[in-house]
Structures are given as structure tokens and as C-alpha cells.
Design a protein around this motif. Structure first.
Motif, mmCIF file in Angstrom:
data_model
loop_
_atom_site.group_PDB
_atom_site.id
_atom_site.type_symbol
_atom_site.label_atom_id
_atom_site.label_comp_id
_atom_site.label_asym_id
_atom_site.label_seq_id
_atom_site.Cartn_x
_atom_site.Cartn_y
_atom_site.Cartn_z
ATOM 1 N N LEU A 1 1.111 -1.362 0.117
ATOM 2 C CA LEU A 1 0.100 -0.417 -0.256
ATOM 3 C C LEU A 1 0.878 1.373 -0.180
ATOM 4 N N GLY A 2 0.016 2.382 -0.510
ATOM 5 C CA GLY A 2 0.908 3.798 -0.195
ATOM 6 C C GLY A 2 0.990 4.411 -1.767
ATOM 7 N N GLY A 3 1.054 5.616 -1.605
ATOM 8 C CA GLY A 3 1.119 6.845 -2.519
ATOM 9 C C GLY A 3 -0.077 7.610 -3.093
ATOM 10 N N PHE A 4 -1.014 6.908 -1.651
ATOM 11 C CA PHE A 4 -2.130 8.032 -1.847
ATOM 12 C C PHE A 4 -2.192 8.974 -1.630
ATOM 13 N N ASP A 5 -3.694 9.673 -2.687
ATOM 14 C CA ASP A 5 -3.952 10.886 -2.253
ATOM 15 C C ASP A 5 -4.736 11.525 -1.686
ATOM 16 N N LEU A 6 -5.361 10.644 -0.976
ATOM 17 C CA LEU A 6 -6.214 10.647 0.868
ATOM 18 C C LEU A 6 -5.929 9.236 1.307
ATOM 19 N N VAL A 7 -6.036 9.754 2.634
ATOM 20 C CA VAL A 7 -6.068 8.349 3.297
ATOM 21 C C VAL A 7 -7.297 9.098 4.355
ATOM 22 N N VAL A 8 -8.324 8.031 4.665
ATOM 23 C CA VAL A 8 -9.385 8.594 5.603
ATOM 24 C C VAL A 8 -9.558 7.079 6.621
ATOM 25 N N SER A 9 -10.643 7.771 8.289
ATOM 26 C CA SER A 9 -10.959 6.713 8.903
ATOM 27 C C SER A 9 -11.603 7.652 9.720
ATOM 28 N N ARG A 10 -12.867 6.604 10.295
ATOM 29 C CA ARG A 10 -14.023 6.772 11.117
ATOM 30 C C ARG A 10 -13.607 5.916 12.466
ATOM 31 N N ALA A 11 -13.687 6.102 13.435
ATOM 32 C CA ALA A 11 -13.457 5.449 14.209
ATOM 33 C C ALA A 11 -12.327 4.622 14.682
ATOM 34 N N PHE A 12 -11.613 4.336 13.663
ATOM 35 C CA PHE A 12 -10.415 3.734 14.160
ATOM 36 C C PHE A 12 -9.141 3.230 14.950
ATOM 37 N N MET A 13 -9.839 5.166 14.647
ATOM 38 C CA MET A 13 -8.218 5.004 16.583
ATOM 39 C C MET A 13 -8.110 6.092 17.119
ATOM 40 N N GLU A 14 -7.344 6.730 18.176
ATOM 41 C CA GLU A 14 -7.474 7.531 18.849
ATOM 42 C C GLU A 14 -7.164 8.994 17.156
ATOM 43 N N VAL A 15 -7.168 10.121 17.210
ATOM 44 C CA VAL A 15 -6.425 10.834 16.069
ATOM 45 C C VAL A 15 -5.677 11.541 16.161
ATOM 46 N N GLY A 16 -4.391 10.831 17.624
ATOM 47 C CA GLY A 16 -3.167 10.980 17.755
ATOM 48 C C GLY A 16 -2.335 9.583 17.885
ATOM 49 N N ALA A 17 -2.997 8.844 17.257
ATOM 50 C CA ALA A 17 -2.266 7.885 16.298
ATOM 51 C C ALA A 17 -2.332 7.390 15.175
ATOM 52 N N TYR B 1 1.105 6.203 4.420
ATOM 53 C CA TYR B 1 0.213 6.250 2.826
ATOM 54 C C TYR B 1 -0.099 6.816 2.498
ATOM 55 N N VAL B 2 -0.132 7.846 2.222
ATOM 56 C CA VAL B 2 -0.123 9.542 1.659
ATOM 57 C C VAL B 2 1.455 9.660 1.758
ATOM 58 N N ARG B 3 1.265 10.360 -0.050
ATOM 59 C CA ARG B 3 1.720 11.327 -0.938
ATOM 60 C C ARG B 3 1.972 12.113 -0.411
ATOM 61 N N PRO B 4 3.504 13.092 -0.503
ATOM 62 C CA PRO B 4 4.015 13.741 0.304
ATOM 63 C C PRO B 4 2.651 15.068 -0.311
ATOM 64 N N GLY B 5 2.017 16.424 -0.322
ATOM 65 C CA GLY B 5 0.805 17.137 -0.698
ATOM 66 C C GLY B 5 -0.525 16.123 -0.562
ATOM 67 N N GLY B 6 -1.283 15.261 -0.207
ATOM 68 C CA GLY B 6 -2.263 14.637 0.322
ATOM 69 C C GLY B 6 -2.547 14.896 1.488
ATOM 70 N N LYS B 7 -3.882 14.758 1.527
ATOM 71 C CA LYS B 7 -4.467 14.652 2.497
ATOM 72 C C LYS B 7 -4.604 13.440 3.736
ATOM 73 N N ILE B 8 -4.703 14.100 4.960
ATOM 74 C CA ILE B 8 -5.638 12.918 6.071
ATOM 75 C C ILE B 8 -6.598 13.214 6.838
ATOM 76 N N ILE B 9 -8.020 12.616 6.563
ATOM 77 C CA ILE B 9 -8.811 13.618 7.003
ATOM 78 C C ILE B 9 -9.140 11.918 8.275
ATOM 79 N N ALA B 10 -9.146 12.699 9.567
ATOM 80 C CA ALA B 10 -10.107 11.898 10.250
ATOM 81 C C ALA B 10 -11.624 12.207 11.250
ATOM 82 N N MET B 11 -12.407 11.390 11.018
ATOM 83 C CA MET B 11 -13.838 11.213 11.377
ATOM 84 C C MET B 11 -13.446 11.317 13.333
ATOM 85 N N LEU B 12 -13.904 12.113 13.480
ATOM 86 C CA LEU B 12 -13.791 12.508 14.925
ATOM 87 C C LEU B 12 -14.637 12.307 16.418
#
Length: 215
Positions: free
Chosen positions: A135-151, A159-170
Motif C-alpha cells: 500500500l502507499g502513494g494515496f492522495d487521501l487516507v481516511v478513517s472513522r472511529a478506527f483509533m484515537e486521532v493522535g495515533a 500511506y499518503v503521498r507528499p501533498g496529500g491529505k489525511i481525514i480523521a472523522m472524530l
């Protein structure tokens, strides 16, 4: 089910591309059917499933625009990744889930609802070893209730490319979290792009999400 979903979309003021509603309904029906045999969700009423799974996931759409490939870590029953794949026909999504029973459902639903091969499913407990895991090089990595946001943020960065995004549903949170999220972003070499709060309709349940931009 379709009438309930259309009513929920009207309440949010959303219009989805042609054919998307039918795919969402197909997915929801299959999820309820499978939930009679395996534990996919605690929600058994169609109205609750629509609001707390489908509508909740659709709130990510403005932040996903421009992405081509998305990784959903700890996808569970497919939220939000499968919903994003249904709502954006050009999007490629990979769902990562450790539970064999949930993976079986996800693979079935991807084919049954016409999402394969854009929607891929991997049975895996993500450890941040992108190359070894394939896995790797994704434009966006997202998660909902997977783990605490600090982890989650330092894990997702692998897993995300430079310039990509990470979205944490809190889930439920408030503005007091924003300084902590900004400090986390700085420590991990990210920038807090946005911190959004919203309410699900018609229940009014509060939700929040944070979008980090990888530097």
C-alpha cells in the motif's frame, strides 16, 4: 429505503449524480441483510443506517474533490470509503479491514453493487509498513472511529503521498480540540487544513472531522 434516503438528502440540501442513490440503497439493503448473520452494525433501522452511516460519510465529499485514489483504514462495514466510491464514479478506493467476516461482506457488496474493480478490499491490520503491505502513494487516507486521532495521523502518513491529505472523522467533539489538533499536525509535519463541525439530520447528533495536509 430509497424514499428515506432521498428525504435525508433533501434535508441536507444535497443532489447526487445520477445512479448514486440506487447504489447507496443497494449497499444499505445488503448490509442489513448480512447483519442478520454477522455483526456489521448495531443499527438495525433503515432510517438510522441512512443517517448515521450514509449521510455521515457523505459529509466528506467536499474534502475529497480532486483525489483520485483513497485509502480507508479500519473500514469496518465500509464507511466512509465505500460511500465515497459510490458517490464519486471516478474515484478508486481501497478498504483495509482486519475482520474476515467484514471483509467477506465488503467484497460481496463491491461486486453486487457494481463497484468492483474501483473498490478494492484488503484483509489487513495496518501497521504503517506501506511497502511490505503493498500500500502507499494515496492522495487521501481516511478513517472513522478506527483509533484515537493522535495515533491515526502518524500511521496514516505512511500511506499518503507528499501533498496529500489525511481525514480523521472524530465523532462528537468541540472547538476545544482544535489547538490539540494543530499541535499534532505540527509535530507530524502536517498542517491542519480544516476542522469542521456539523450535525446529522434529522437527529441533530453532533459530528466533527479534521483534515490534515501532508507537507
Amino acid at each position: 429505503m430509497k424514499l428515506l434516503l432521498n428525504a435525508a438528502l433533501v434535508a441536507q440540501g444535497w443532489v447526487l449524480p445520477e445512479g448514486v442513490v440506487d447504489k447507496l440503497v443497494c449497499y444499505a439493503v445488503e448490509m442489513l441483510r448480512w447483519s442478520r448473520r454477522i455483526n456489521l452494525t448495531a443499527l438495525t433501522q433503515p432510517s438510522e443506517l441512512i443517517e448515521k452511516h450514509l449521510v455521515d460519510s457523505l459529509h466528506l465529499l467536499p474534502l475529497v474533490q480532486g483525489a483520485r485514489c483513497v485509502l480507508d483504514l479500519g473500514s469496518g462495514a465500509g464507511f466512509p470509503g465505500a460511500v465515497l466510491a459510490m458517490a464519486m464514479p471516478s474515484l478508486e478506493v481501497c478498504l483495509v479491514e482486519a475482520s474476515a467476516k467484514k471483509v467477506a461482506f465488503l467484497k460481496h457488496a463491491a461486486v453486487h453493487c457494481g463497484l468492483h474493480p474501483r473498490l478494492q478490499v484488503r484483509q489487513l491490520f495496518a501497521r504503517g509498513e506501506a511497502r511490505a503491505e503493498g500500500l502507499g502513494g494515496f492522495d487521501l487516507v481516511v478513517s472513522r472511529a478506527f483509533m484515537e486521532v493522535g495515533a491515526f495521523v502518524p500511521l496514516a502518513k505512511n500511506y499518503v503521498r507528499p501533498g496529500g491529505k489525511i481525514i480523521a472523522m472524530l465523532g462528537k467533539t468541540d472547538e476545544a480540540h482544535k489547538p490539540l489538533l494543530e499541535a499534532l499536525a505540527t509535530a507530524e509535519g502536517c498542517r491542519l487544513g480544516c476542522f469542521c463541525r456539523f450535525q446529522l439530520k434529522p437527529s441533530g447528533h453532533p459530528r466533527a472531522l479534521a483534515c490534515f495536509e501532508v507537507l
